[in-house]
Design a protein around this motif. Structure first.
Motif, PDB file in Angstrom:
ATOM      1  N   ASN A   1      -7.824  -0.411  -3.826  1.00 14.36           N
ATOM      2  CA  ASN A   1      -7.075  -0.639  -2.505  1.00 14.36           C
ATOM      3  C   ASN A   1      -7.200  -1.929  -1.817  1.00 14.36           C
ATOM      4  OD1 ASN A   1      -6.092  -0.167   0.250  1.00 14.36           O
ATOM      5  ND2 ASN A   1      -7.333   1.704   0.478  1.00 14.36           N
TER       6      ASN A   1
ATOM      7  N   THR B   1       3.030   2.553   6.058  1.00 12.88           N
ATOM      8  CA  THR B   1       2.672   3.180   4.558  1.00 12.88           C
ATOM      9  C   THR B   1       1.508   4.188   4.694  1.00 12.88           C
ATOM     10  OG1 THR B   1       3.321   0.987   3.868  1.00 12.88           O
ATOM     11  CG2 THR B   1       2.019   2.568   2.426  1.00 12.88           C
TER      12      THR B   1
ATOM     13  N   HIS C   1      -1.132   6.413  -0.413  1.00 12.38           N
ATOM     14  CA  HIS C   1      -2.490   6.194  -0.462  1.00 12.38           C
ATOM     15  C   HIS C   1      -3.060   5.587  -1.914  1.00 12.38           C
ATOM     16  CE1 HIS C   1      -2.968   8.898   3.158  1.00 12.38           C
ATOM     17  NE2 HIS C   1      -2.558   7.736   3.465  1.00 12.38           N
ATOM     18  N   THR C   2      -3.946   4.973  -2.089  1.00 10.25           N
ATOM     19  CA  THR C   2      -4.696   4.782  -3.122  1.00 10.25           C
ATOM     20  C   THR C   2      -5.910   5.592  -3.322  1.00 10.25           C
ATOM     21  OG1 THR C   2      -5.957   3.172  -1.951  1.00 10.25           O
ATOM     22  CG2 THR C   2      -4.389   2.202  -3.336  1.00 10.25           C
TER      23      THR C   2
ATOM     24  N   PHE D   1       1.037  -0.006  -4.106  1.00  8.25           N
ATOM     25  CA  PHE D   1       0.863   0.267  -2.629  1.00  8.25           C
ATOM     26  C   PHE D   1       1.395  -1.102  -1.987  1.00  8.25           C
ATOM     27  CE2 PHE D   1      -1.815  -0.578   1.091  1.00  8.25           C
ATOM     28  CZ  PHE D   1      -1.752   0.770   1.819  1.00  8.25           C
TER      29      PHE D   1
END
Length: 499
Positions: A295, A326, A332-333, A351
């Motif tokens: 992330n 987002t 999402h990671t 992402f």
């Protein structure tokens, strides 16, 4: 892996087409997941219009392994002195002794005295027990126990010196109030343990109160660190800006970030009068390296802080709001992905692309980010110059390594005193054990023996030299001395517990 290998395509293109007005920024791509999240973050910033001239440097694991114990080269220092802005990905410190903390080295060498960590909750899109949490932890970065001055003194006892200075305390407390003013914050809270460490933490608290009086429009308060930490973990909405000495701030900024949602989302700024460093607070996670999983949010949000610091508030606002959108859209990671909340699990690069697609948009439910002109870098005032206090020598503490019984040690220490001074007390780990100590007190082989002048006598340094000679001739293993001074009549030393 050298820095050329770490550069992504977008970063290469930016470096090849830098405009004349671009702001120079030193960039370290780091180790482990560092290159992936740095390339992703820079891609977003560049797409948002961040006109920066990237100066890449090599730091971290490979520099350590090449024989540089600090993990940073002379060329890298030259770049930092030139650009005065450092955007840094996480680095790996090799296991084993002999390697210095690069973060501590950079912070202290460049005078980055203020560590700023915003800790925000993003409920319901990122799980948190504290919806609406919005706390900024401001940590003193240069002194306290992080001075790293340690000694082994006896078979059983080790020492670490806690150094708190008035200038250091004033700079960080004043920064906290100036930050609150610039960002529209309403309250600044100080955490210390001055009920125990009355001189060091006591000084920090005293200076906080002095500085707070200059900002009557901002509420101020003080908490003892233990109950303050419990309150922060349980009821973070009771706090706004929290300022602390180094160690407390290091621990509690991670706690605050984690209870807000995830340490992986937390950015960090390190601010000084001449330079600033921006980074994520998490590590290099080498197990995740090269998997396009990490992330980049913490480092990207650190980039947002960097843009605000540079006065590029429109870029900071565009990126921050696109990132919020987002997150709100459930892109999402893996680390924050939750079934029923998240919509799509993506990798590092995807992402970043999702954030770029949302540039110009704002979140619908989460509070939108705003960066006005007043959030640009504010002047850091110099510490107040104060007249020197009247300093008088009134005694000496002699620290002794001894395994002999206490009464025998006391007799030896009394014999060493000349007719001008007397042995006033002996303590062990801060507890008075002679005279009139308690038999239940556990003692180590490390003793503090305090000498003061006899009635009618004036203590001086020659008396200390004579005392040391006498102790040496009698075979006492004294390991250090600390002079006891008063400053304008106030003791500049602690009393033994039990006095």
């Amino acid at each position: 892996m050298n820095v050329e290998v770490k550069l992504g395509d977008v970063v290469r293109q930016q470096m090849a087409s830098t405009s004349k007005g671009a702001v120079p920024v030193t960039v370290a791509f780091g180790d482990g997941i560092g290159p992936e999240i740095m390339n992703a973050s820079l891609k977003v910033l560049i797409s948002a219009g961040a006109d920066i001239a990237i100066e890449p440097i090599d730091i971290g694991e490979q520099v350590y392994l090449a024989g540089n114990s600090a993990g940073i080269t002379a060329d890298a220092w030259d770049s930092l002195r030139r650009t005065k802005v450092f955007y840094k990905a996480p680095i790996t410190t090799p296991q084993g002794g002999g390697f210095k903390s690069l973060n501590v080295t950079v912070r202290k060498s460049l005078g980055l005295f203020a560590n700023v960590r915003p800790c925000n909750a993003y409920m319901p899109f990122v799980a948190s027990k504290h919806p609406g949490m919005d706390v900024v932890v401001i940590r003193e970065n240069e002194e306290d126990l992080y001075a790293g001055i340690e000694h082994r003194q006896t078979d059983e006892v080790y020492q670490c010196l806690k150094l708190i200075s008035r200038p250091g305390s004033e700079k960080i407390c004043r920064y906290a109030f100036e930050y609150a003013k610039a960002y529209g914050r309403k309250k600044v809270t100080c955490f210390t343990k001055d009920n125990i460490m009355k001189l060091t933490d006591g000084l920090f608290h005293k200076v906080f109160d002095e500085v707070a009086a200059e900002y009557p429009e901002i509420e101020s308060e003080h908490w003892i660190i233990d109950i303050g930490a419990a309150k922060l973990a349980d009821t973070p909405d009771a706090f706004d800006v929290v300022v602390m000495p180094n160690l407390y701030g290091d621990v509690l900024s991670d706690v605050a970030a984690q209870i807000a949602g995830s340490v992986g989302l937390a950015p960090s700024a390190n601010i000084g009068a001449h330079c600033a460093m921006f980074e994520a607070i998490h590590g290099s996670a080498p197990r995740r390296a090269g998997q396009d999983m990490a992330n980049p949010s913490g480092l990207l949000l650190a980039g947002v802080m960097m843009m605000a610091h540079l006065g590029r508030t429109e870029v900071a606002e565009r990126v921050h709001n696109a990132w919020l959108k987002t997150i709100e859209d459930g892109i999402h990671t893996y680390d924050i992905f939750k079934d029923g909340i998240s919509e799509q699990k993506v990798g590092t690069d995807a992402f970043a692309d999702a954030v770029i697609e949302r540039l110009g948009q704002k979140p619908a439910e989460l509070p939108a980010a705003t960066y006005g002109d007043d959030t640009r870098p504010f002047i850091i005032p110099e510490p107040t110059q104060r007249p020197a206090a009247k300093k008088e020598l009134v005694g000496v503490d002699v620290f002794v390594h001894s395994a002999e019984p206490l009464e025998e040690l006391a007799e030896s220490m009394q014999r060493a005193a000349n007719g001008l001074m007397k042995l006033e007390m002996i303590t062990n780990r801060g507890v008075k054990v002679w005279p009139e100590g308690l038999p239940e007190t556990f003692c180590t082989d490390h003793w503090r023996c305090r000498y003061v002048a006899k009635a009618g006598q004036v203590f001086n340094k020659a008396m200390i030299v004579e005392l040391q000679k006498s102790l040496a001739f009698s075979g006492v293993d004294f390991i250090k001395t600390e002079h006891l001074y008063t400053f304008d009549g106030e003791p500049g030393y602690s009393l033994g517990q039990g006095q």
